[in-house]
Design an enzyme around this catalytic site. Structure first.
Site, short mmCIF file in Angstrom:
data_model
loop_
_atom_site.label_atom_id
_atom_site.label_comp_id
_atom_site.label_asym_id
_atom_site.label_seq_id
_atom_site.Cartn_x
_atom_site.Cartn_y
_atom_site.Cartn_z
N PHE A 150 0.81 -1.23 0.00
CA PHE A 150 0.00 0.00 0.00
C PHE A 150 0.84 1.27 0.00
O PHE A 150 0.38 2.33 -0.39
CB PHE A 150 -0.95 0.02 1.22
CG PHE A 150 -0.28 0.44 2.51
CD1 PHE A 150 -0.10 1.79 2.80
CD2 PHE A 150 0.20 -0.49 3.42
CE1 PHE A 150 0.54 2.19 3.97
CE2 PHE A 150 0.85 -0.10 4.58
CZ PHE A 150 1.01 1.24 4.85
N LYS A 174 -0.98 -7.21 -9.43
CA LYS A 174 -1.99 -7.31 -8.36
C LYS A 174 -1.59 -6.30 -7.29
O LYS A 174 -0.77 -6.58 -6.41
CB LYS A 174 -2.02 -8.74 -7.80
CG LYS A 174 -3.32 -9.18 -7.14
CD LYS A 174 -3.78 -8.31 -5.99
CE LYS A 174 -2.98 -8.48 -4.73
NZ LYS A 174 -3.30 -7.45 -3.70
N GLU A 177 -4.85 -3.93 -2.11
CA GLU A 177 -6.30 -3.70 -2.09
C GLU A 177 -6.63 -2.44 -1.28
O GLU A 177 -7.76 -1.96 -1.31
CB GLU A 177 -7.04 -4.92 -1.51
CG GLU A 177 -6.71 -5.27 -0.06
CD GLU A 177 -5.42 -6.10 0.10
OE1 GLU A 177 -4.45 -5.87 -0.65
OE2 GLU A 177 -5.40 -6.94 1.00
N SER A 227 5.24 -6.99 3.44
CA SER A 227 5.72 -7.28 4.79
C SER A 227 6.53 -8.59 4.81
O SER A 227 6.46 -9.39 3.88
CB SER A 227 4.52 -7.40 5.72
OG SER A 227 3.68 -8.45 5.26
N CYS A 282 9.55 1.97 3.68
CA CYS A 282 10.46 0.86 4.02
C CYS A 282 11.86 1.38 4.26
O CYS A 282 12.70 0.67 4.79
CB CYS A 282 10.47 -0.18 2.92
SG CYS A 282 11.18 0.46 1.42
N GLU A 382 8.86 -4.19 13.21
CA GLU A 382 8.75 -3.04 12.30
C GLU A 382 7.49 -2.28 12.72
O GLU A 382 6.39 -2.83 12.69
CB GLU A 382 8.61 -3.52 10.85
CG GLU A 382 8.53 -2.38 9.87
CD GLU A 382 8.32 -2.84 8.43
OE1 GLU A 382 7.63 -3.85 8.21
OE2 GLU A 382 8.84 -2.16 7.53
P1 NAD Z 1 1.48 -6.68 2.96
O1 NAD Z 1 2.52 -7.74 3.05
O2 NAD Z 1 0.35 -6.71 3.91
O3 NAD Z 1 0.80 -6.68 1.49
C1 NAD Z 1 1.60 -6.68 0.33
C2 NAD Z 1 0.83 -7.37 -0.80
O4 NAD Z 1 0.62 -8.75 -0.46
C3 NAD Z 1 -0.55 -6.77 -1.07
O5 NAD Z 1 -0.76 -6.74 -2.47
C4 NAD Z 1 -1.50 -7.75 -0.38
O6 NAD Z 1 -2.75 -7.84 -1.02
C5 NAD Z 1 -0.77 -9.07 -0.50
N1 NAD Z 1 -1.04 -9.98 0.64
C6 NAD Z 1 -1.39 -9.61 1.90
N2 NAD Z 1 -1.51 -10.72 2.69
C7 NAD Z 1 -1.23 -11.78 1.89
C8 NAD Z 1 -1.16 -13.19 2.13
N3 NAD Z 1 -1.42 -13.72 3.33
N4 NAD Z 1 -0.84 -13.99 1.10
C9 NAD Z 1 -0.57 -13.49 -0.14
N5 NAD Z 1 -0.61 -12.15 -0.39
C10 NAD Z 1 -0.94 -11.31 0.59
O7 NAD Z 1 2.26 -5.29 3.02
P2 NAD Z 1 1.66 -3.83 3.17
O8 NAD Z 1 1.14 -3.64 4.54
O9 NAD Z 1 0.78 -3.51 2.01
O10 NAD Z 1 2.98 -2.94 2.98
C11 NAD Z 1 3.83 -2.57 4.03
C12 NAD Z 1 5.04 -3.47 4.12
O11 NAD Z 1 5.78 -3.42 2.90
C13 NAD Z 1 6.03 -3.04 5.19
O12 NAD Z 1 6.48 -4.18 5.86
C14 NAD Z 1 7.16 -2.40 4.40
O13 NAD Z 1 8.42 -2.43 5.03
C15 NAD Z 1 7.16 -3.23 3.18
N6 NAD Z 1 7.82 -2.55 2.08
C16 NAD Z 1 9.06 -2.97 1.74
C17 NAD Z 1 9.73 -2.33 0.72
C18 NAD Z 1 11.11 -2.77 0.33
O14 NAD Z 1 11.57 -2.34 -0.71
N7 NAD Z 1 11.78 -3.59 1.10
C19 NAD Z 1 9.13 -1.26 0.05
C20 NAD Z 1 7.85 -0.86 0.44
C21 NAD Z 1 7.20 -1.53 1.46
#
Ligand code: NAD
Length: 501
Positions: A150, A174, A177, A227, A282, A382
């Site tokens: 997000f 994808k 959401e 994450s 991040c 985090e």
């Molecule tokens: P998230 O892991 O909740 O979601 C990321 C994606 O995975 C979304 O598209 C979501 O729909 C999907 N998803 C969620 N749960 C899932 C599951 N159980 N199985 C399969 N797919 C699933 O992450 P978020 O809250 O949207 O984003 C924040 C996180 O992203 C933080 O931890 C941040 O550090 C990380 N991030 C990392 C970087 C990097 O470059 N290392 C960059 C930006 C964000």
């Protein structure tokens, strides 16, 4: 429901036939902006099949035409920069300047993708044996998939599909959401730039849709950002299904403050890098490590933190916006509570933060802790909010050891006036992106985004040359030609041998 978000499937934005709709809200007001579908199994199948058909044609399109598509796209994104940023600001809550930055960092990747011809060049060596030459070619993989978080709904999709498509692949995206309107707009503009239909498909949803992409035989490579637990699941599942995967995950970034650093720079950079985007970056700095006498600056840091306030995206005075959701806010408040219970000193607590006129926003005020230890959940988890944990150590060696013991390795920085200290830090630190007097060292797209350790699973990183390696196969050809009418140097020519003794 009137405002249902379509998906880009088979070349057109179409309404989903799903029964499951996910509300997308403005996190500053709680207003429902639209509903995003959870794509049905049939829609997923149709999107992947259409992408496969597009790939078979697209891989034959000359590289300079692929580059020109990126040039047109870059131009259009720049023209519509403010419009995209407005949509992005409403669904993420980011303040407008920050929303523009999110779009801009993506535009820079599209610019980079326009250089694809030189990035895809192979290697050649003549005479690997007498009259025999070898050369390598880079060829696209097929249908690639991207799963995005997000917190950067423009930049991160733009890390992925322009590079993959410029390499000759097709792509299924994808997005998160929680803010899917920006990625839809990016896809709309990609079509407007002249992208052939079906090269890019955009499907919406969550785990079910992601798992389809991770297991589908036609998906050849998966790019993920999100994450840690989801990143591990994506990496394990995709590689278990024999796909390439690059998974960028969570972070805990330390800034090391040496006593000889410029205090004004340290303090203002700590405020900006810890609180900017409500800490939802991040590469945000979430831990400050004060070395020696620099710990005396913490009181002044508190005053600067206290002067910062969040607000709505179009409030010029606001430093940052709300957290993305009530759940995200609740998680942060729990960690703040735990930090106090575990013995950290809370110098400034943003848990009760409110913003005039916006009672339903997910606000967290700037929060500052000292006396934090590595055993506390505040340090280990985090937080992803505007919360800075301060630790004090006596020497640079101790600071380096602390950073290197962290399971994460996304970004870190040192503030110092001493070149030798900076060199030692840069050399010894086990983190993939290092800033020297630069708080958030995000590489520009001609480098790659190189997180390490628990912040990245895979080997080839995002954008730059590494993305081209990720989205292509290398084919190495060894060739020899026979023609009696064209004598070459090996036929009757010198046959010198080397005496190896
Ligand atoms: P998230 O892991 O909740 O979601 C990321 C994606 O995975 C979304 O598209 C979501 O729909 C999907 N998803 C969620 N749960 C899932 C599951 N159980 N199985 C399969 N797919 C699933 O992450 P978020 O809250 O949207 O984003 C924040 C996180 O992203 C933080 O931890 C941040 O550090 C990380 N991030 C990392 C970087 C990097 O470059 N290392 C960059 C930006 C964000």
């Amino acid at each position: 429901m009137s405002n249902r978000l379509p998906q880009l499937i088979q070349g057109e934005f179409r309404q989903s036939g799903t029964d499951t709709w996910i509300p997308v809200t403005n996190p500053a007001t709680g207003e429902v902006l639209c509903e995003a579908p959870a794509a049905t199994a049939d829609e997923m199948e149709r999107a992947i099949a259409a992408a496969k058909a597009a790939f078979l044609e697209w891989r034959e399109v000359p590289v300079s035409e692929r580059a020109r598509l990126m040039l047109r796209y870059q131009h259009l994104l720049k023209e519509r920069h403010d419009d995209i940023a407005r949509v992005l600001a409403k669904e993420t809550g980011k303040v407008f300047a920050d929303a523009k930055g999110d779009v801009w960092r993506g535009i820079e990747v599209v610019e980079h993708a326009a250089n694809i011809a030189s990035l895809m060049m192979g290697e050649t060596v003549e005479n690997v044996a007498r009259g025999i030459d070898s050369h390598s070619w880079t060829q696209p993989l097929g249908v690639c998939a991207g799963i995005t978080p997000f917190n950067f709904p423009a930049m991160i999709p733009l890390w992925m599909f322009p590079m993959a498509i410029a390499c000759g692949n097709s792509f299924v995206l994808k997005p998160s959401e929680q803010d899917p309107m920006t990625p839809n707009l990016l896809a709309e503009l990609f079509l407007e730039a002249g992208a052939p239909k079906n090269l890019l498909q955009v499907v919406h949803g969550g785990k079910t849709q992601v798992d389809t992409l991770l297991t589908h035989p036609e998906i050849k490579a998966v790019s993920f950002v999100g994450s840690v637990p989801v990143g591990q699941h994506v990496y394990r599942t995709a590689t278990d299904h024999l796909k390439r995967a690059q998974c960028f995950a969570g972070a805990k970034n330390h800034m090391v403050v040496m006593p000889d650093a410029r205090k004004d720079q340290v303090l203002s950079n700590l405020v900006g890098s810890a609180c900017g985007a409500a800490g939802q970056r991040c590469m945000a700095i979430s831990v400050a490590v004060f070395v020696g006498e620099s710990k005396q600056w913490v009181d002044e840091l508190k005053d600067q933190f206290a002067a910062v306030r969040p607000g709505a995206w179009d409030d010029d005075q606001a430093a940052y916006g709300p957290q993305i959701s009530a759940k995200a806010r609740e998680r942060i408040l729990t960690l703040i509570r735990q930090g106090k219970e575990e013995g950290a000193t809370c110098l400034l607590d943003g848990s009760e933060c409110t913003v005039d006129g916006l009672p339903d926003g997910h606000w967290v005020g700037p929060t500052l802790f000292t006396d934090v230890t590595p055993r506390m959940s505040l340090y280990q988890e985090e937080i992803f909010g505007p919360v800075l944990c301060c630790l004090c150590v006596d020497t640079l060696d101790e600071a380096i050891e602390l950073v290197n013991n962290s399971p994460y390795g996304n970004g870190t920085s040192i503030f110092t006036a001493n070149g030798a200290a900076a060199r030692k830090f840069r050399h010894e630190i086990e983190v993939g992106q290092v800033g020297i007097n630069v708080p958030i060292p995000v590489p520009l797209p001609f480098f790659s985004f190189t997180g390490w350790k628990g912040s990245f699973y895979g080997d080839q990183h995002a954008y730059g040359k590494q993305a081209v390696r990720f989205y292509t196969e290398t084919k190495t050809v060894t060739s020899r030609w026979f023609d009696d009418d064209i004598p070459d140097a090996t036929h009757g020519g010198p046959n010198m041998t080397i005496n190896l003794k």
